[in-house]
Design a protein around this motif. Structure first.
Motif, short mmCIF file in Angstrom:
data_model
loop_
_atom_site.label_atom_id
_atom_site.label_comp_id
_atom_site.label_asym_id
_atom_site.label_seq_id
_atom_site.Cartn_x
_atom_site.Cartn_y
_atom_site.Cartn_z
N MET A 162 1.68 9.29 8.93
CA MET A 162 1.96 7.94 8.44
C MET A 162 2.89 7.19 9.38
SD MET A 162 2.40 8.94 4.41
CE MET A 162 2.77 7.29 3.87
N LEU A 168 0.83 -1.21 0.00
CA LEU A 168 0.00 0.00 0.00
C LEU A 168 0.86 1.26 0.00
CD1 LEU A 168 -2.86 -0.98 2.49
CD2 LEU A 168 -3.05 -0.66 0.02
N LEU A 169 1.96 1.23 0.75
CA LEU A 169 2.87 2.38 0.73
C LEU A 169 3.47 2.59 -0.65
CD1 LEU A 169 4.78 1.99 4.13
CD2 LEU A 169 3.23 3.83 3.49
N TYR A 185 0.85 4.04 -2.82
CA TYR A 185 0.57 5.43 -2.43
C TYR A 185 1.61 6.37 -3.03
CZ TYR A 185 -0.28 9.47 0.57
OH TYR A 185 -0.54 10.73 1.04
N PHE A 186 2.87 6.01 -2.95
CA PHE A 186 3.92 6.89 -3.45
C PHE A 186 3.99 6.89 -4.98
CE2 PHE A 186 5.70 6.27 0.89
CZ PHE A 186 5.70 7.60 1.25
N ARG A 202 1.25 6.13 -7.16
CA ARG A 202 0.01 6.44 -7.88
C ARG A 202 -0.72 7.68 -7.39
NH1 ARG A 202 -1.32 1.64 -10.59
NH2 ARG A 202 0.68 0.66 -11.09
N SER A 203 -0.60 8.04 -6.10
CA SER A 203 -1.40 9.14 -5.57
C SER A 203 -0.67 10.47 -5.70
CB SER A 203 -1.76 8.89 -4.10
OG SER A 203 -0.62 9.03 -3.28
N ARG A 257 -0.71 13.01 -3.49
CA ARG A 257 -0.05 13.35 -2.24
C ARG A 257 1.25 12.56 -2.07
NH1 ARG A 257 -2.73 16.41 1.51
NH2 ARG A 257 -4.91 16.88 1.06
N GLY A 258 1.23 11.29 -2.47
CA GLY A 258 2.43 10.49 -2.39
C GLY A 258 3.55 11.05 -3.25
#
Length: 346
Positions: A253, A212-213, A216-217, A219-220, A222-223
């Protein structure tokens, strides 16, 4: 030592290494984004496990009252700073309420739910929410006003925050240790090795969180903003990425990872108010092996630390901590020889 003993030690080492991997990833994340060597990462682990232990007894955890005090202090600092900067009381009041809303909701829910004796999973989710809320507040109170300071200053602040959180842990939880019930009370026999359900949960949660991390970094938005801040803080600020928001999100986080690690490790060992320091320090060793910059390196380093700890405890149990922490010396020596001299600000 025969194969069965080696298998048991290997399983134990990899299990502990999975926990250290999460803490190592959190340490690397905080350092790359904020340049803070976050020594109190282990305190989030202890707070998570002990908060769940208090909820198990039907008592309101002391972390709830600490959360309300921290929220009030952070909200006051945020409101005063914004009022001085903008001169608009309305914006200052809005920022104050924004800082307060999540901690107040979590605290109110905890005060109501503590005597209700809900299921273990609900209490675990509530414990994670309580400890996670500390992350942005710790950053706002202790680090945000010093974010442009040299890393040495931030390290000294981290030492102070560590002692403060440890002392508050003694105040709210006492000197008695607690061990939480397992989330899955089952055992599986794989040849000479008996795998507990809690071990399976540790592997599953650790792997899921790492994936998930990564998503997150990768695709998102904010990441990617956090990655940009880690690469170039000044450039990220020029592109409109707030260093304040990046720091608070990073600590959020880190607190979530610490709280989750505390729930995972709570059923496997007795946790005291000061147990988090040694646990977090082993995650820090894994992060140092990775040069405080590589997430895959932190993962591999954590597994190595866990295996060395398990075999060291078998061969020389009295010196297992010494063996683990001695690993850091040759790593630092090799890195110092390979890297040229550089200013501490770089």
């Amino acid at each position: 030592m025969d194969f069965s003993i080696a298998s048991i030690l290997m399983l134990d080492g990899v299990t502990n290494g999975a926990i250290y991997a999460l803490l190592g990833l959190a340490t690397v994340l905080v350092f790359t984004v904020t340049r803070v060597i976050f020594i109190p990462q282990g305190e989030f682990v202890a707070y998570g496990a002990l908060t769940l232990a208090m909820l198990q007894t039907g008592k309101i955890p002391g972390t709830v009252w600490l959360l309300l005090i921290m929220a009030a202090l952070a909200a006051l600092m945020e409101g005063v700073a914004l009022w001085r900067h903008s001169g608009h009381p309305g914006r200052a009041l809005k920022a104050t309420l924004k800082t307060l809303i999540f901690p107040v909701i979590v605290s109110g829910l905890s005060i109501w739910a503590a005597p209700q004796q809900f299921s273990l999973w609900i209490q675990a989710a509530l414990s994670v929410a309580i400890v996670t809320a500390f992350g942005p507040l710790v950053y706002r109170v202790a680090y945000q006003s010093l974010e442009s300071s040299p890393p040495l200053v931030l390290l000294i602040v981290s030492v102070g925050v560590h002692f403060a959180m440890t002392g508050l842990g003694l105040l709210f939880f006492g000197a008695e240790g607690f061990r939480n019930p397992p989330f899955w009370d089952e055992r599986f026999n794989l040849g000479p090795v008996a795998v507990s359900g809690q071990t399976v949960i540790i592997f599953a949660v650790s792997l899921a969180l790492i994936v998930l991390l990564w998503l997150y970094f990768e695709r998102s938005l904010r990441g990617k903003a956090l990655r940009a801040t880690a690469v170039n803080r000044t450039g990220a600020r020029l592109m409109g990425i707030s260093s304040h928001s990046a720091g608070q999100l990073t600590f959020l986080m880190a607190a979530f990872i610490g709280a989750l690690s505390g729930l995972l490790i709570g059923p496997t060992t007795t946790v005291f108010y000061d147990s988090g320091f040694l646990i977090g320090l082993k995650g820090f060793v894994a992060a140092v092996i990775a040069g405080l910059s590589s997430y895959p390196g932190a993962l591999l380093g954590a597994l190595f630390v866990g295996i060395v700890e398990a075999f060291g405890a078998f061969w020389a149990s009295a010196f297992k901590e010494v063996i683990v922490f001695t690993i850091i010396l040759p790593v630092l020596l090799v890195r110092s020889l390979r890297a040229g001299h550089s200013d501490e600000d770089h």
